[in-house]
Scaffold this motif. Structure first.
Motif, PDB file in Angstrom:
ATOM      1  N   VAL A 170       0.836  -1.207   0.000  1.00  0.00           N
ATOM      2  CA  VAL A 170       0.000   0.000   0.000  1.00  0.00           C
ATOM      3  C   VAL A 170       0.871   1.259   0.000  1.00  0.00           C
ATOM      4  N   THR A 171       2.057   1.153   0.592  1.00  0.00           N
ATOM      5  CA  THR A 171       2.953   2.313   0.638  1.00  0.00           C
ATOM      6  C   THR A 171       3.190   2.871  -0.773  1.00  0.00           C
ATOM      7  N   PHE A 172       3.409   1.987  -1.731  1.00  0.00           N
ATOM      8  CA  PHE A 172       3.618   2.443  -3.116  1.00  0.00           C
ATOM      9  C   PHE A 172       2.430   3.301  -3.582  1.00  0.00           C
ATOM     10  N   VAL A 173       1.237   2.724  -3.395  1.00  0.00           N
ATOM     11  CA  VAL A 173       0.043   3.404  -3.896  1.00  0.00           C
ATOM     12  C   VAL A 173      -0.140   4.743  -3.199  1.00  0.00           C
ATOM     13  N   ILE A 174       0.090   4.758  -1.874  1.00  0.00           N
ATOM     14  CA  ILE A 174      -0.133   6.001  -1.134  1.00  0.00           C
ATOM     15  C   ILE A 174       0.879   7.067  -1.560  1.00  0.00           C
ATOM     16  N   ILE A 175       2.104   6.664  -1.856  1.00  0.00           N
ATOM     17  CA  ILE A 175       3.090   7.666  -2.281  1.00  0.00           C
ATOM     18  C   ILE A 175       2.692   8.285  -3.631  1.00  0.00           C
ATOM     19  N   THR A 176       1.992   7.530  -4.479  1.00  0.00           N
ATOM     20  CA  THR A 176       1.542   8.148  -5.732  1.00  0.00           C
ATOM     21  C   THR A 176       0.404   9.134  -5.494  1.00  0.00           C
ATOM     22  N   GLY A 177      -0.065   9.226  -4.241  1.00  0.00           N
ATOM     23  CA  GLY A 177      -1.191  10.103  -3.948  1.00  0.00           C
ATOM     24  C   GLY A 177      -2.511   9.355  -4.018  1.00  0.00           C
ATOM     25  N   GLY A 178      -2.455   8.053  -4.183  1.00  0.00           N
ATOM     26  CA  GLY A 178      -3.680   7.255  -4.233  1.00  0.00           C
ATOM     27  C   GLY A 178      -3.938   6.548  -2.919  1.00  0.00           C
ATOM     28  N   ILE A 179      -4.850   5.600  -2.948  1.00  0.00           N
ATOM     29  CA  ILE A 179      -5.136   4.788  -1.769  1.00  0.00           C
ATOM     30  C   ILE A 179      -5.593   3.427  -2.283  1.00  0.00           C
ATOM     31  N   ASP A 180      -5.366   2.390  -1.508  1.00  0.00           N
ATOM     32  CA  ASP A 180      -5.835   1.067  -1.926  1.00  0.00           C
ATOM     33  C   ASP A 180      -6.622   0.421  -0.795  1.00  0.00           C
ATOM     34  N   LEU A 181      -7.934   0.390  -0.952  1.00  0.00           N
ATOM     35  CA  LEU A 181      -8.793  -0.200   0.078  1.00  0.00           C
ATOM     36  C   LEU A 181      -9.014  -1.687  -0.169  1.00  0.00           C
ATOM     37  N   SER A 182      -8.505  -2.178  -1.297  1.00  0.00           N
ATOM     38  CA  SER A 182      -8.867  -3.544  -1.686  1.00  0.00           C
ATOM     39  C   SER A 182      -7.934  -4.600  -1.104  1.00  0.00           C
ATOM     40  N   VAL A 183      -6.813  -4.184  -0.491  1.00  0.00           N
ATOM     41  CA  VAL A 183      -5.779  -5.174  -0.168  1.00  0.00           C
ATOM     42  C   VAL A 183      -6.254  -6.237   0.825  1.00  0.00           C
ATOM     43  N   GLY A 184      -7.145  -5.867   1.742  1.00  0.00           N
ATOM     44  CA  GLY A 184      -7.598  -6.842   2.745  1.00  0.00           C
ATOM     45  C   GLY A 184      -8.348  -8.001   2.109  1.00  0.00           C
ATOM     46  N   THR A 185      -9.411  -7.682   1.381  1.00  0.00           N
ATOM     47  CA  THR A 185     -10.216  -8.757   0.805  1.00  0.00           C
ATOM     48  C   THR A 185      -9.520  -9.373  -0.407  1.00  0.00           C
ATOM     49  N   ALA A 186      -8.705  -8.580  -1.113  1.00  0.00           N
ATOM     50  CA  ALA A 186      -7.952  -9.157  -2.228  1.00  0.00           C
ATOM     51  C   ALA A 186      -6.981 -10.208  -1.697  1.00  0.00           C
ATOM     52  N   MET A 187      -6.421  -9.941  -0.519  1.00  0.00           N
ATOM     53  CA  MET A 187      -5.544 -10.921   0.133  1.00  0.00           C
ATOM     54  C   MET A 187      -6.311 -12.224   0.364  1.00  0.00           C
ATOM     55  N   THR A 188      -7.530 -12.088   0.879  1.00  0.00           N
ATOM     56  CA  THR A 188      -8.350 -13.274   1.136  1.00  0.00           C
ATOM     57  C   THR A 188      -8.634 -14.023  -0.165  1.00  0.00           C
ATOM     58  N   LEU A 189      -8.945 -13.258  -1.210  1.00  0.00           N
ATOM     59  CA  LEU A 189      -9.221 -13.889  -2.501  1.00  0.00           C
ATOM     60  C   LEU A 189      -7.985 -14.663  -2.978  1.00  0.00           C
ATOM     61  N   CYS A 190      -6.795 -14.095  -2.733  1.00  0.00           N
ATOM     62  CA  CYS A 190      -5.561 -14.790  -3.110  1.00  0.00           C
ATOM     63  C   CYS A 190      -5.415 -16.086  -2.302  1.00  0.00           C
ATOM     64  N   SER A 191      -5.751 -16.026  -1.009  1.00  0.00           N
ATOM     65  CA  SER A 191      -5.728 -17.243  -0.179  1.00  0.00           C
ATOM     66  C   SER A 191      -6.632 -18.295  -0.789  1.00  0.00           C
ATOM     67  N   VAL A 192      -7.850 -17.873  -1.110  1.00  0.00           N
ATOM     68  CA  VAL A 192      -8.843 -18.799  -1.649  1.00  0.00           C
ATOM     69  C   VAL A 192      -8.359 -19.386  -2.974  1.00  0.00           C
ATOM     70  N   MET A 193      -7.826 -18.521  -3.842  1.00  0.00           N
ATOM     71  CA  MET A 193      -7.358 -19.000  -5.139  1.00  0.00           C
ATOM     72  C   MET A 193      -6.213 -19.989  -4.966  1.00  0.00           C
ATOM     73  N   THR A 194      -5.320 -19.707  -4.008  1.00  0.00           N
ATOM     74  CA  THR A 194      -4.226 -20.645  -3.736  1.00  0.00           C
ATOM     75  C   THR A 194      -4.812 -21.995  -3.326  1.00  0.00           C
ATOM     76  N   GLY A 195      -5.862 -21.945  -2.490  1.00  0.00           N
ATOM     77  CA  GLY A 195      -6.548 -23.177  -2.094  1.00  0.00           C
ATOM     78  C   GLY A 195      -7.148 -23.889  -3.287  1.00  0.00           C
ATOM     79  N   VAL A 196      -7.751 -23.124  -4.168  1.00  0.00           N
ATOM     80  CA  VAL A 196      -8.347 -23.703  -5.378  1.00  0.00           C
ATOM     81  C   VAL A 196      -7.270 -24.401  -6.215  1.00  0.00           C
ATOM     82  N   PHE A 197      -6.160 -23.676  -6.437  1.00  0.00           N
ATOM     83  CA  PHE A 197      -5.089 -24.238  -7.267  1.00  0.00           C
ATOM     84  C   PHE A 197      -4.530 -25.520  -6.657  1.00  0.00           C
ATOM     85  N   ILE A 198      -4.257 -25.485  -5.343  1.00  0.00           N
ATOM     86  CA  ILE A 198      -3.522 -26.602  -4.724  1.00  0.00           C
ATOM     87  C   ILE A 198      -4.468 -27.730  -4.315  1.00  0.00           C
ATOM     88  N   THR A 199      -5.532 -27.362  -3.567  1.00  0.00           N
ATOM     89  CA  THR A 199      -6.393 -28.422  -3.027  1.00  0.00           C
ATOM     90  C   THR A 199      -7.417 -28.910  -4.048  1.00  0.00           C
TER      91      THR A 199
END
Lengths: 332, 503
Positions: free
Chosen positions: A70-99
């Motif tokens: 998020v530091t990158f995005v904030i330094i550009t003057g933006g904000i990223d609210l998606s990282v929390g749930t996007a992280m979860t989606l990545c967890s889920v996708m990893t589960g999908v791929f592996i399990t």
């Protein structure tokens, strides 16, 4: 009387004093961290124990990695609210791929991380090409990711029971005899990676340039849209790593988790002295900011402060940190 | 002689590491216009900020209407009747004229719960009648020209019953006729006994409008003279502390050089209509015209900063397709905006980053790392070559003076090796001494084979610098003049040639 100063002399005098403002800020944040550690060490003998310190580092790792992105995005003057749930989606996708699909663990991990970069890429596309304000664009991606995580997983956790090596990613100890889990090392590596990208590469230079003056950067012939998408994608890459790490720690992808992590990550970035108006910030600051938050929660827990009060204290710390920064800037 | 309204004595103000003001004095009489002049960084703004409560002085006295006063904040200054009109206008664009003027002091009705718009507009109207300006209280500020907005600011200042009015570069964005109107207002205010502090870089205006001139240099008081009894040369040498050299270097003949840029039938809505012109190698092509004539729009269209509806651009005889500034830069065009802070500078970043930003391709290793050493070497070379006054290349750009910032922007495009340079108001907000250096630099660049488009509202500048002058009016090119037959009158004739007359 004042001796007549040559113009250049006057300018020369002006610069000598301000230590690079970023550096001072880090010193300040670092000092607060030390003070906190000292305070809790004196207040309770249980605080400054090897196992507790490792526990703090372990609990910092996921939020810390999100915050680095998020530091990158904030330094550009933006904000990223998606990282929390996007992280979860990545967890889920990893589960999908592996399990679900039975991919080999390394491949599943790499794909999970890349999925995060892809989510960041989409946010970047919405911000850069469709000109949707970052707050709104990433708010939308946050909701999409949250919904998709539940849909894809069928609202149930995905367990990594067939792949015992998966949980070793976060909890194994790569250095034998040293009881520091890999998650901590991965956090460290990502911090160094983030530092290098931000301070030593062209991407980092454009990150600051965008936050400093986007229009001037565009008029300098920089393809600002492309770089913005790249920067959001990098933030997404960090999200992906955090997602895999989270899944590994819990040995499962928990689709309902993740909401609220984005705010804690942003809080860590802000405590670390990165300016929400863009153009200023450091990775080291973010690491310290994330550590301050974990030390606080951990220390307060050891002192038996109820959890609801811990949140209140963190909120107050955010106000104090940003206020101290504002005071310092006014003086300069 | 009229009475002394305001006296500042022995004012000093230091910031960490720099003495911005040392023992400054200033005396303002009722009903006079006092010019406050000095190069950028001389301390004019700091002194005015001390007077209006933005900064607190370290030592010295302020005597106002016979009493020693303290000015702890801007509110206190307003209450005392000291108002300042800043160079950057501070108006809320989405509010009306009247709403802006009485912001924070809105008339209320219904036990103070509701706003009384009618009363508000009436009060504004009464104010306009008193100072005799033509403004509609209900018009939105975003609809107004810069000149009108400035009048709103003046009206706002006067609504506090100001006795002292400070104007910071009030004419910077005005056309000649608008300046005339402003000066009429100033005369009326003087007749009412208001004392005006007038900050300006435009020497010819001082003669027209001011009674006395106070000169500052490097944070020190140099002297005060009666406008009638002094010459512009005298003021300038007081300001710079040296005689300025004559900067006009002989214009190299570029008449037979090859065409590097050929613009054909460029159109963009009503802003640009059928723009056709050629730029030759080693030429300085002046663009003259009134505010809003479309000169900046031409520059932005060629540079790809704004989309065009139709038209062709040829560079070195080849048709090019410029869709974004990055395309333009790749074709060797560089653009130096009139508004450096908004469009030219990475304000928080250092000198070397600003020089390198357009050329990062050359400073990037194959793995994406910045070649920090190369950046440093090239930036240092540029700083030396352009004689940028900066302690180091690590200095943040916002701490440099206007002239030096401009040099850094020039350095940015030279580093990129641009062959076509578009200068939009290259000397705006730059002090007299540095102006000469910028002119010299432009001449040097042209004689080295760079081609330059220079947009400028200062006619003497256009005439002195250009090989040819293109004049625009309302989005069209209305005339082209060669160096020999250029005069202020000729330019003004074309610049005011509206459509009805020319067709």
């Amino acid at each position: 009387m004042n001796p007549e100063l040559d113009n250049t002399e006057a300018v020369k005098k002006k610069i000598r004093l301000p230590i690079r403002s970023g550096a001072l800020q880090q010193v300040l944040a670092f000092a607060s961290l030390i003070v906190l550690i000292l305070f809790f060490s004196l207040a309770s003998p249980n605080f400054f124990q090897f196992s507790n310190i490792v526990g703090i580092l372990l609990s910092t790792s996921v939020i810390g990695i999100l915050a680095l992105g998020v530091t990158f995005v904030i330094i550009t003057g933006g904000i990223d609210l998606s990282v929390g749930t996007a992280m979860t989606l990545c967890s889920v996708m990893t589960g999908v791929f592996i399990t679900f699909w039975g991919f080999p663990t390394p491949l599943g991990v790499v794909l999970g991380i890349l999925f995060g970069a892809f989510a960041g890429f989409l946010s970047g596309l919405a911000v850069a090409k469709m000109k949707i304000p970052p707050f709104i664009a990433t708010l939308a991606v946050m909701m999409i990711a949250k919904g998709l995580a539940l849909v894809i997983s069928g609202t149930k956790p995905i367990y990594f029971s067939d792949t015992p090596e998966f949980s070793q990613i976060a909890l194994g100890t790569i250095i034998p005899g040293l009881a520091i889990p890999n998650a901590v090392w991965i956090f460290l590596i990502m911090a160094i990676f983030g530092y290098i990208v931000l301070s030593k590469t062209v991407i980092g230079r454009y990150t600051f340039a965008l936050g400093s003056n986007e229009e001037a950067t565009r008029l300098s012939g920089v393809n600002v849209n492309r770089w913005k998408i790249i920067i959001y994608s990098i933030a997404g890459l960090f999200t992906g790593v955090a997602g895999v790490l989270m899944a590994s720690r819990l040995n499962s992808a928990q689709p309902a988790l993740g909401l609220g992590y984005e705010l804690e990550a942003i809080a860590a970035v802000v405590i670390g002295g990165t300016s929400l108006s863009g153009g200023k910030g450091t990775m080291i600051g973010t690491v310290i900011g994330a550590l301050i938050m974990s030390v606080l929660t951990n220390g307060l827990r050891i002192l038996s402060v109820p959890q609801e009060w811990q949140t209140v204290v963190v909120g107050i710390v955010i106000i104090l940190a940003v206020y101290a920064d504002i005071l310092r800037r006014q003086k300069a | 002689m009229s009475s002394v309204l305001l006296k500042m004595e022995g004012i000093s103000k230091g910031f960490p590491g720099v003495q911005a003001l040392s023992k400054i004095q200033l005396e303002l009489r009722a009903g006079e216009t006092l010019a406050l002049v000095g190069e950028n960084g001389a301390g004019k703004s700091t002194l005015m900020k001390v007077l209006t409560g933005i900064y607190q002085r370290d030592e010295g006295k302020i005597i106002y209407q016979g009493n020693e006063i303290e000015v702890p904040n801007t509110k206190a200054a307003q209450d005392l009747g000291i108002s300042m009109i800043h160079q950057e206008l501070n108006l809320a664009q989405d509010l009306t004229v009247a709403q802006n003027i009485f912001i924070g002091r809105e008339p209320r009705k219904g036990f103070g719960l509701f706003l009384d718009e009618k009363e508000l507009n009436q009060k504004a109207q009464a104010l306009f009648e008193r100072i005799q300006v033509k403004l509609d209280p209900k018009e939105y500020v975003s609809e107004l020209s810069v000149a009108k907005q400035q009048m709103v600011e003046i009206a706002k200042a006067l609504s506090f019953n100001s006795k002292v009015l400070i104007m910071d570069e009030p004419t910077a964005a005005l056309t000649d006729s608008e300046i005339d109107t402003l000066f009429e207002i100033i005369k009326k205010l003087k007749a009412d006994g208001v004392g005006i502090v007038y900050i300006s870089h435009r020497m010819e205006e001082l003669k027209r409008i001011t009674d006395r001139i106070t000169v500052m240099r490097d944070g020190e008081y140099i002297g005060t003279v009666d406008t009638k009894e002094t010459t512009i040369d005298n003021i300038i040498s007081m300001m710079v502390g040296r005689q300025i050299y004559n900067t006009t270097s002989p214009i190299v003949d570029s008449g037979n050089n090859e065409v590097v840029l050929d613009v054909k039938n460029l159109n963009r809505g009503k802003k640009l209509i059928d723009i056709n012109f050629q730029l030759k190698k080693g030429e300085i092509l002046g663009f003259a015209g009134l505010m809003g004539a479309g000169r900046t729009e031409v520059a932005r269209a060629i540079f790809g900063a704004d989309p065009i509806d139709s038209g062709e651009i040829y560079i070195n005889g080849e048709l090019v397709n410029i869709k974004s500034p990055s395309d333009a830069v790749n074709h060797g065009i560089g653009y130096l905006s009139e508004d450096r802070k908004r469009f030219g500078l990475l304000v928080n970043m250092d000198v070397k980053s600003n020089i390198a930003i357009a050329s990062m391709k050359d400073f990037r290793s194959s793995t994406g790392f910045t070649k920090e050493n190369k950046v440093k070497i090239i930036a240092q070379e540029m700083v030396d070559k352009l004689k940028v006054k900066t302690p180091t290349i690590d200095q943040e750009i916002r701490l440099l003076s206007g002239g030096n910032q401009q040099k850094v922007v020039i350095g940015k495009w030279l580093t990129r090796d641009s062959d076509i340079l578009i200068f939009d108001e290259p000397t705006r907000g730059i002090d007299v001494g540095a102006k000469g250096e910028i002119y010299k630099l432009l001449n040097q660049l042209a004689s080295q084979g760079k081609s330059i488009i220079m947009i400028s509202s200062e006619l003497p500048e256009v005439i002195r610098m250009s090989h040819r002058v293109i004049v625009m009016c309302e989005g069209r090119i209305t005339g082209e003049l060669t160096a020999e037959n250029t005069s202020q009158e000729a330019i003004m004739t074309y610049a005011t040639q509206r459509e009805e007359i020319s067709r």
